[in-house]
Design a protein around this motif. Structure first.
Motif, PDB file in Angstrom:
ATOM      1  N   LYS A  20      -3.496   2.162   6.282  1.00 52.49           N
ATOM      2  CA  LYS A  20      -2.065   2.271   6.611  1.00 52.49           C
ATOM      3  C   LYS A  20      -1.817   1.950   8.077  1.00 52.49           C
ATOM      4  O   LYS A  20      -0.811   1.305   8.403  1.00 52.49           O
ATOM      5  N   MET A  21      -2.725   2.319   8.963  1.00 54.31           N
ATOM      6  CA  MET A  21      -2.548   2.026  10.389  1.00 54.31           C
ATOM      7  C   MET A  21      -2.739   0.524  10.649  1.00 54.31           C
ATOM      8  O   MET A  21      -2.031  -0.052  11.475  1.00 54.31           O
ATOM      9  N   ARG A  22      -3.673  -0.108   9.950  1.00 53.47           N
ATOM     10  CA  ARG A  22      -3.830  -1.565  10.081  1.00 53.47           C
ATOM     11  C   ARG A  22      -2.560  -2.271   9.614  1.00 53.47           C
ATOM     12  O   ARG A  22      -2.095  -3.220  10.245  1.00 53.47           O
ATOM     13  N   ASN A  23      -1.999  -1.800   8.495  1.00 55.24           N
ATOM     14  CA  ASN A  23      -0.774  -2.414   7.990  1.00 55.24           C
ATOM     15  C   ASN A  23       0.387  -2.235   8.965  1.00 55.24           C
ATOM     16  O   ASN A  23       1.157  -3.170   9.202  1.00 55.24           O
ATOM     17  N   ILE A  24       0.530  -1.049   9.529  1.00 55.67           N
ATOM     18  CA  ILE A  24       1.614  -0.781  10.485  1.00 55.67           C
ATOM     19  C   ILE A  24       1.467  -1.671  11.711  1.00 55.67           C
ATOM     20  O   ILE A  24       2.457  -2.182  12.235  1.00 55.67           O
ATOM     21  N   ALA A  25       0.236  -1.865  12.164  1.00 55.99           N
ATOM     22  CA  ALA A  25       0.012  -2.730  13.329  1.00 55.99           C
ATOM     23  C   ALA A  25       0.441  -4.164  13.038  1.00 55.99           C
ATOM     24  O   ALA A  25       0.975  -4.851  13.914  1.00 55.99           O
ATOM     25  N   ALA A  26       0.242  -4.622  11.811  1.00 55.12           N
ATOM     26  CA  ALA A  26       0.593  -5.993  11.439  1.00 55.12           C
ATOM     27  C   ALA A  26       2.076  -6.144  11.113  1.00 55.12           C
ATOM     28  O   ALA A  26       2.675  -7.182  11.369  1.00 55.12           O
ATOM     29  N   LEU A  56       0.865  -1.182   0.000  1.00 58.95           N
ATOM     30  CA  LEU A  56       0.000   0.000   0.000  1.00 58.95           C
ATOM     31  C   LEU A  56       0.898   1.227   0.000  1.00 58.95           C
ATOM     32  O   LEU A  56       1.778   1.357   0.853  1.00 58.95           O
ATOM     33  N   ALA A  57       0.704   2.121  -0.958  1.00 61.37           N
ATOM     34  CA  ALA A  57       1.449   3.381  -1.027  1.00 61.37           C
ATOM     35  C   ALA A  57       0.453   4.514  -0.811  1.00 61.37           C
ATOM     36  O   ALA A  57      -0.516   4.640  -1.550  1.00 61.37           O
ATOM     37  N   THR A  58       0.704   5.315   0.233  1.00 61.42           N
ATOM     38  CA  THR A  58      -0.243   6.349   0.635  1.00 61.42           C
ATOM     39  C   THR A  58       0.455   7.691   0.767  1.00 61.42           C
ATOM     40  O   THR A  58       1.432   7.807   1.508  1.00 61.42           O
ATOM     41  N   PRO A  59      -0.023   8.731   0.081  1.00 60.58           N
ATOM     42  CA  PRO A  59       0.539  10.065   0.309  1.00 60.58           C
ATOM     43  C   PRO A  59       0.155  10.549   1.706  1.00 60.58           C
ATOM     44  O   PRO A  59      -1.004  10.417   2.119  1.00 60.58           O
TER      45      PRO A  59
END
Length: 171
Positions: free
Chosen positions: A70-76, A47-50
């Motif tokens: 992005k926060m779900r990905n960071i948590a994982a 996932l690429a997010t500005p």
């Protein structure tokens, strides 16, 4: 035909900047921009997010809605890469950095929160959105301390340096 930037022709130099000079150039880039592309990985892939960022030395910071992808990905998986770049006019103006590190979520009361929060300029967002300046954002602060940076600046070729430089924290 005349060549605008003859120093861009031919093979790129391979000479490296010293750590202090490279650090100064990276900090200049981080200070002159406020947007980056955050790359994370989650169950559905990359996932690429500005995101709008602030920085404190070589640590980039941003806030996000707690339930965002992005926060779900960071948590994982806290591994993150952030791409910061200046506007591109032509090859000679190419300047950017890939910042690598682990994202940490800091809430009020967590160790390091106040240190990082003091450099986070949330007030401009509040003014822009007509929110009160006496109520800072409540969500966590995401901090990514650089463990490695790949810096690219083609203008370095003019002085005989490689356009791609590699930075790590001083030991």
């Amino acid at each position: 035909m005349p060549v605008t930037n003859p120093w861009l022709a031919g093979p790129a130099p391979t000479r490296r900047l010293d750590h202090d000079r490279l650090s100064e150039r990276i900090l200049n880039l981080l200070s002159s921009q406020n947007m980056c592309v955050l790359a994370t990985t989650g169950p559905d892939g990359p996932l690429a997010t500005p995101v709008r960022y602030h920085h404190l030395d070589f640590t980039l910071m941003f806030t996000a809605a707690p339930r965002s992808p992005k926060m779900r990905n960071i948590a994982a998986d806290p591994r993150a890469s952030l791409g910061v770049f200046a506007p591109l006019v032509g090859q000679a103006s190419s300047r950017g950095a890939q910042v690598f590190g682990e994202a940490r979520l800091l809430d009020r009361g967590d160790e390091g929160f106040e240190h990082h929060w003091s450099a986070f300029r949330w007030q401009s967002d509040h003014v822009e959105r007509s929110l009160p300046l006496d109520e800072p954002p409540a969500g966590p602060l995401v901090v990514v301390e650089a463990t490695r940076i790949v810096y690219t600046e083609h203008w370095l070729r003019r002085d005989g340096f490689a356009p791609r430089q590699f930075w790590r924290p001083a030991t």
